[in-house]
Enzyme design. Structure first.
Site, PDB file in Angstrom:
ATOM      1  N   GLU A  57      -0.764  -3.938   3.725  1.00 18.01           N
ATOM      2  CA  GLU A  57       0.329  -3.101   4.251  1.00 18.01           C
ATOM      3  C   GLU A  57      -0.204  -2.141   5.309  1.00 18.01           C
ATOM      4  O   GLU A  57      -1.092  -1.339   5.042  1.00 18.01           O
ATOM      5  CB  GLU A  57       0.964  -2.318   3.089  1.00 18.01           C
ATOM      6  CG  GLU A  57       2.072  -1.384   3.533  1.00 18.01           C
ATOM      7  CD  GLU A  57       2.739  -0.694   2.349  1.00 18.01           C
ATOM      8  OE1 GLU A  57       2.530  -1.121   1.189  1.00 18.01           O
ATOM      9  OE2 GLU A  57       3.473   0.282   2.597  1.00 18.01           O
TER      10      GLU A  57
ATOM     11  N   MET B  19       4.496  -6.990  -8.571  1.00 17.40           N
ATOM     12  CA  MET B  19       3.434  -6.532  -7.669  1.00 17.40           C
ATOM     13  C   MET B  19       2.684  -5.362  -8.293  1.00 17.40           C
ATOM     14  O   MET B  19       3.270  -4.543  -8.990  1.00 17.40           O
ATOM     15  CB  MET B  19       4.077  -6.110  -6.337  1.00 17.40           C
ATOM     16  CG  MET B  19       3.160  -5.496  -5.321  1.00 17.40           C
ATOM     17  SD  MET B  19       2.985  -3.707  -5.454  1.00 17.40           S
ATOM     18  CE  MET B  19       3.985  -3.157  -4.074  1.00 17.40           C
TER      19      MET B  19
ATOM     20  N   ASP C  11      -0.262   5.156 -11.565  1.00 21.42           N
ATOM     21  CA  ASP C  11       1.139   5.472 -11.906  1.00 21.42           C
ATOM     22  C   ASP C  11       1.323   5.269 -13.410  1.00 21.42           C
ATOM     23  O   ASP C  11       2.172   5.901 -14.040  1.00 21.42           O
ATOM     24  CB  ASP C  11       2.127   4.534 -11.199  1.00 21.42           C
ATOM     25  CG  ASP C  11       2.089   4.669  -9.693  1.00 21.42           C
ATOM     26  OD1 ASP C  11       1.656   5.719  -9.206  1.00 21.42           O
ATOM     27  OD2 ASP C  11       2.506   3.704  -9.015  1.00 21.42           O
TER      28      ASP C  11
ATOM     29  N   GLU D 148       6.238  -2.695   5.916  1.00 19.34           N
ATOM     30  CA  GLU D 148       7.198  -1.676   5.475  1.00 19.34           C
ATOM     31  C   GLU D 148       8.021  -1.198   6.664  1.00 19.34           C
ATOM     32  O   GLU D 148       7.469  -0.821   7.701  1.00 19.34           O
ATOM     33  CB  GLU D 148       6.473  -0.486   4.828  1.00 19.34           C
ATOM     34  CG  GLU D 148       7.448   0.655   4.534  1.00 19.34           C
ATOM     35  CD  GLU D 148       6.882   1.802   3.731  1.00 19.34           C
ATOM     36  OE1 GLU D 148       6.123   1.536   2.784  1.00 19.34           O
ATOM     37  OE2 GLU D 148       7.212   2.954   4.050  1.00 19.34           O
TER      38      GLU D 148
ATOM     39  N   HIS E 238       7.053   2.138   8.242  1.00 20.12           N
ATOM     40  CA  HIS E 238       5.739   2.232   8.881  1.00 20.12           C
ATOM     41  C   HIS E 238       5.760   1.686  10.302  1.00 20.12           C
ATOM     42  O   HIS E 238       5.082   2.223  11.181  1.00 20.12           O
ATOM     43  CB  HIS E 238       4.693   1.502   8.037  1.00 20.12           C
ATOM     44  CG  HIS E 238       4.478   2.155   6.703  1.00 20.12           C
ATOM     45  ND1 HIS E 238       3.636   1.666   5.757  1.00 20.12           N
ATOM     46  CD2 HIS E 238       5.013   3.287   6.177  1.00 20.12           C
ATOM     47  CE1 HIS E 238       3.643   2.464   4.701  1.00 20.12           C
ATOM     48  NE2 HIS E 238       4.483   3.448   4.936  1.00 20.12           N
TER      49      HIS E 238
ATOM     50  N   ASP F  26       8.372  -4.136   1.989  1.00 21.85           N
ATOM     51  CA  ASP F  26       8.750  -2.790   1.550  1.00 21.85           C
ATOM     52  C   ASP F  26       9.950  -2.327   2.370  1.00 21.85           C
ATOM     53  O   ASP F  26       9.834  -2.046   3.570  1.00 21.85           O
ATOM     54  CB  ASP F  26       7.581  -1.804   1.739  1.00 21.85           C
ATOM     55  CG  ASP F  26       6.594  -1.854   0.582  1.00 21.85           C
ATOM     56  OD1 ASP F  26       6.779  -2.692  -0.332  1.00 21.85           O
ATOM     57  OD2 ASP F  26       5.643  -1.051   0.583  1.00 21.85           O
TER      58      ASP F  26
ATOM     59  N   ASP G  30       6.610  10.391   7.514  1.00 23.36           N
ATOM     60  CA  ASP G  30       6.941   9.215   6.706  1.00 23.36           C
ATOM     61  C   ASP G  30       8.074   9.571   5.737  1.00 23.36           C
ATOM     62  O   ASP G  30       7.847  10.218   4.712  1.00 23.36           O
ATOM     63  CB  ASP G  30       5.670   8.819   5.943  1.00 23.36           C
ATOM     64  CG  ASP G  30       5.861   7.609   5.077  1.00 23.36           C
ATOM     65  OD1 ASP G  30       6.788   6.824   5.330  1.00 23.36           O
ATOM     66  OD2 ASP G  30       5.056   7.439   4.144  1.00 23.36           O
TER      67      ASP G  30
ATOM     68  N   ASP H 207      10.552   7.522   4.148  1.00 24.53           N
ATOM     69  CA  ASP H 207      10.890   6.659   3.000  1.00 24.53           C
ATOM     70  C   ASP H 207      12.345   6.842   2.561  1.00 24.53           C
ATOM     71  O   ASP H 207      12.636   7.049   1.373  1.00 24.53           O
ATOM     72  CB  ASP H 207       9.942   6.920   1.814  1.00 24.53           C
ATOM     73  CG  ASP H 207       8.519   6.463   2.107  1.00 24.53           C
ATOM     74  OD1 ASP H 207       8.322   5.611   2.991  1.00 24.53           O
ATOM     75  OD2 ASP H 207       7.599   6.948   1.436  1.00 24.53           O
TER      76      ASP H 207
ATOM     77  N   ASP I  36      10.612   0.605  -1.212  1.00 26.62           N
ATOM     78  CA  ASP I  36       9.565   1.619  -1.250  1.00 26.62           C
ATOM     79  C   ASP I  36      10.118   2.878  -0.596  1.00 26.62           C
ATOM     80  O   ASP I  36       9.837   3.174   0.561  1.00 26.62           O
ATOM     81  CB  ASP I  36       8.304   1.125  -0.529  1.00 26.62           C
ATOM     82  CG  ASP I  36       7.160   2.111  -0.701  1.00 26.62           C
ATOM     83  OD1 ASP I  36       7.323   3.062  -1.492  1.00 26.62           O
ATOM     84  OD2 ASP I  36       6.122   1.939  -0.045  1.00 26.62           O
TER      85      ASP I  36
ATOM     86  N   LYS J 262       0.116   0.891   8.301  1.00 25.29           N
ATOM     87  CA  LYS J 262       0.805   2.146   8.621  1.00 25.29           C
ATOM     88  C   LYS J 262       0.012   2.801   9.744  1.00 25.29           C
ATOM     89  O   LYS J 262      -1.222   2.800   9.701  1.00 25.29           O
ATOM     90  CB  LYS J 262       0.842   3.045   7.377  1.00 25.29           C
ATOM     91  CG  LYS J 262       1.677   4.300   7.537  1.00 25.29           C
ATOM     92  CD  LYS J 262       1.770   5.045   6.214  1.00 25.29           C
ATOM     93  CE  LYS J 262       2.613   6.286   6.364  1.00 25.29           C
ATOM     94  NZ  LYS J 262       2.689   7.066   5.120  1.00 25.29           N
TER      95      LYS J 262
ATOM     96  N   HIS K  14       1.001   1.388  -9.056  1.00 25.62           N
ATOM     97  CA  HIS K  14      -0.422   1.635  -8.830  1.00 25.62           C
ATOM     98  C   HIS K  14      -1.066   1.789 -10.203  1.00 25.62           C
ATOM     99  O   HIS K  14      -0.407   2.241 -11.146  1.00 25.62           O
ATOM    100  CB  HIS K  14      -0.650   2.957  -8.098  1.00 25.62           C
ATOM    101  CG  HIS K  14      -0.051   3.047  -6.733  1.00 25.62           C
ATOM    102  ND1 HIS K  14       1.220   3.498  -6.509  1.00 25.62           N
ATOM    103  CD2 HIS K  14      -0.567   2.759  -5.524  1.00 25.62           C
ATOM    104  CE1 HIS K  14       1.462   3.486  -5.211  1.00 25.62           C
ATOM    105  NE2 HIS K  14       0.400   3.034  -4.586  1.00 25.62           N
TER     106      HIS K  14
HETATM  107  C1  GLT Z   1       2.630   5.114  -0.899  1.00 24.12           C
HETATM  108  C2  GLT Z   1       2.887   4.558   0.470  1.00 24.12           C
HETATM  109  C3  GLT Z   1       3.556   3.245   0.420  1.00 24.12           C
HETATM  110  C4  GLT Z   1       2.721   2.170  -0.191  1.00 24.12           C
HETATM  111  C5  GLT Z   1       2.465   2.404  -1.629  1.00 24.12           C
HETATM  112  C6  GLT Z   1       1.497   1.365  -2.119  1.00 24.12           C
HETATM  113  S1  GLT Z   1       1.980   3.992  -2.004  1.00 24.12           S
HETATM  114  O1  GLT Z   1       3.818   5.600  -1.447  1.00 24.12           O
HETATM  115  O2  GLT Z   1       3.675   5.496   1.207  1.00 24.12           O
HETATM  116  O3  GLT Z   1       3.993   2.837   1.668  1.00 24.12           O
HETATM  117  O4  GLT Z   1       3.450   0.965  -0.126  1.00 24.12           O
HETATM  118  O5  GLT Z   1       0.199   1.801  -2.149  1.00 24.12           O
HETATM  119 MN    MN Z   2       5.018   0.889   1.317  1.00 22.91          MN
HETATM  120 MN    MN Z   3       6.197   4.729   3.473  1.00 16.49          MN
END
Ligand code: GLT
Ligand code: MN
Ligand code: MN
Length: 388
Positions: A182, A89, A58, A218, A221, A246, A256, A258, A288, A184, A55
């Site tokens: 993306e 990206m 970041d 993702e 998500h 992702d 969430d 991750d 991600d 979510k 980002h």
């Molecule tokens: C954030 C989010 C991710 C996105 C990122 C891109 S930022 O961490 O949870 O799923 O891909 O903005």
């Molecule tokens: Mn993501």
């Molecule tokens: Mn995520």
């Protein structure tokens, strides 16, 4: 395949925010000291990654002066040159700063919407300068807690207007860049607009330059919403829209998470890797995800290595599945076609419809055939558990 070491051609990438996660969550403070972007590039190089994503903030603090920005970018580029890492990206942080508390492109306040556009223009310039070919839009705050606050139709229109404006900017600047949206379903907002990859695909078809815009699905998500991720990826692929992906993992129905790729639903991860490899997806494989909050930076490296290693193991398992004689015989049997029905498929004609209406079917006989999916699934499990 004898070892599972990542190679540049595997196109494994990580966001600065992934290996750079300090473990802060809504209930607890940082557990790992913050590392600089340059240090994170070196960490990623050490574990064998190919790319690093970011980002704007970041890399560059939101309040940095132009001089500071240029120095930071110079140092970051030097680290990339030293390690050979690329930036496939880039994206904009449109969710952290308090100004985005009601969203960015869909916020009710026009000043917020204009600032979001301005921030994205600058961030697209940064992405282009670093060589990013894919620009991701994750609208984490584009949503509501209360639908009294915002017209859902206006939100769709505002989002569309923003995307159209930004596509024109990329064309105007002649950047070699595509957008990847993306989805979510929720978190951090109560509900987020365009909640799934399927919603995004439908939204893209309403844009002025749909050819420039694809998706960045993702795993977590779609799994948060209880959906089959691979099916959604297949739809994106079929539409020619799988510009980025992702990878991570997630227990459905939870926050969430991750999680490290493949660490929760190994079977779903297998079908996903098999799909990507079978169709010949050539884009980045972006993880991600982030390490457990229990870890120090050695644990972060274990996490990053684990994501890539699991992908490569599953890729090998997919090849094994594809060459297993018993599995292939079962698949051939399941898909057997004596061509007697071919006359009814394909393009419509009046005669075809009439002939089909006269065809007599052995409904009970056809339905009584066992399909052997239990056997097939068990063989898949045996491949995954290393028995086959
Ligand atoms: C954030 C989010 C991710 C996105 C990122 C891109 S930022 O961490 O949870 O799923 O891909 O903005
Ligand atoms: Mn993501
Ligand atoms: Mn995520």
């Amino acid at each position: 395949m004898t070892n599972y070491s990542p190679k540049p051609e595997d196109k494994f990438s990580f966001g600065l925010w992934t290996v750079g996660s300090t473990g802060r969550d809504p209930f607890g403070d940082v557990v790992r000291e913050k590392k600089s972007p340059v240090e994170l590039v070196h960490l990623l190089a050490e574990v064998g990654a190919w790319g690093v994503n970011l980002h704007d903030n970041d890399l560059i603090p939101i309040d940095a002066t132009a001089t500071e920005r240029d120095r930071i970018v110079r140092e970051f580029k030097a680290a990339l040159a030293e390690t050979g890492l690329v930036v496939p990206m880039a994206t904009t942080n449109l969710f952290f700063d308090p100004i985005f508390k009601d969203g960015a492109f869909t916020a009710n306040d026009p000043k917020v919407r204009a600032y979001a556009l301005q921030k994205t223009l600058n961030s697209i310039d940064l992405g282009a300068e670093l060589g990013a070919k894919v620009y991701v839009f994750w609208g984490g705050r584009e949503g509501t807690e209360t639908d009294s606050s915002k017209s859902a139709l206006n939100a769709i229109k505002r989002n569309r207007e923003a995307m159209n404006f930004l596509c024109e900017y990329v064309l105007d600047k002649k950047y070699d860049m595509k957008f990847a949206l993306e989805a979510k379903p929720n978190e951090p907002r109560g509900d987020i607009y365009n909640a799934t990859t399927g919603h995004m695909l439908a939204f893209i078809s309403t844009l002025d330059h749909p050819e420039m815009v694809g998706v960045n699905p993702e795993v977590a998500h779609e799994q948060m919403a209880g959906l089959n991720f691979m099916h959604n990826v297949a739809q994106a692929w079929d539409a020619g829209k799988l510009f980025h992906i992702d990878l991570n993992d997630q227990f459905p129905g939870r926050f969430d998470q991750d999680l490290r790729f493949g660490s929760r639903d190994i079977k779903a991860a297998f079908y996903l890797v098999k799909f990507l490899e079978d169709v010949g997806y050539e884009g980045p494989r972006h993880f991600d995800a982030h390490a457990y909050r229990t870890e120090d930076y050695e644990g972060v490296k274990d996490f990053a290595r684990g994501c890539m290693r699991t992908y490569l193991i599953l890729k090998e398992k997919a090849a094994r599945f594809n060459s297993d004689p018993e599995i292939q015989a079962l698949l051939a049997e399941i898909n057997a076609d004596d061509k007697s029905m071919s006359v009814y498929f394909g393009a419509y004609s009046t005669n075809k419809a009439a002939a089909l209406k006269n065809q007599v079917f052995d409904r009970k006989g056809t339905a009584s055939r066992g399909l052997k999916y239990e056997r097939l699934d068990q063989l898949t499990i045996e491949i995954l558990t290393g028995i086959r």
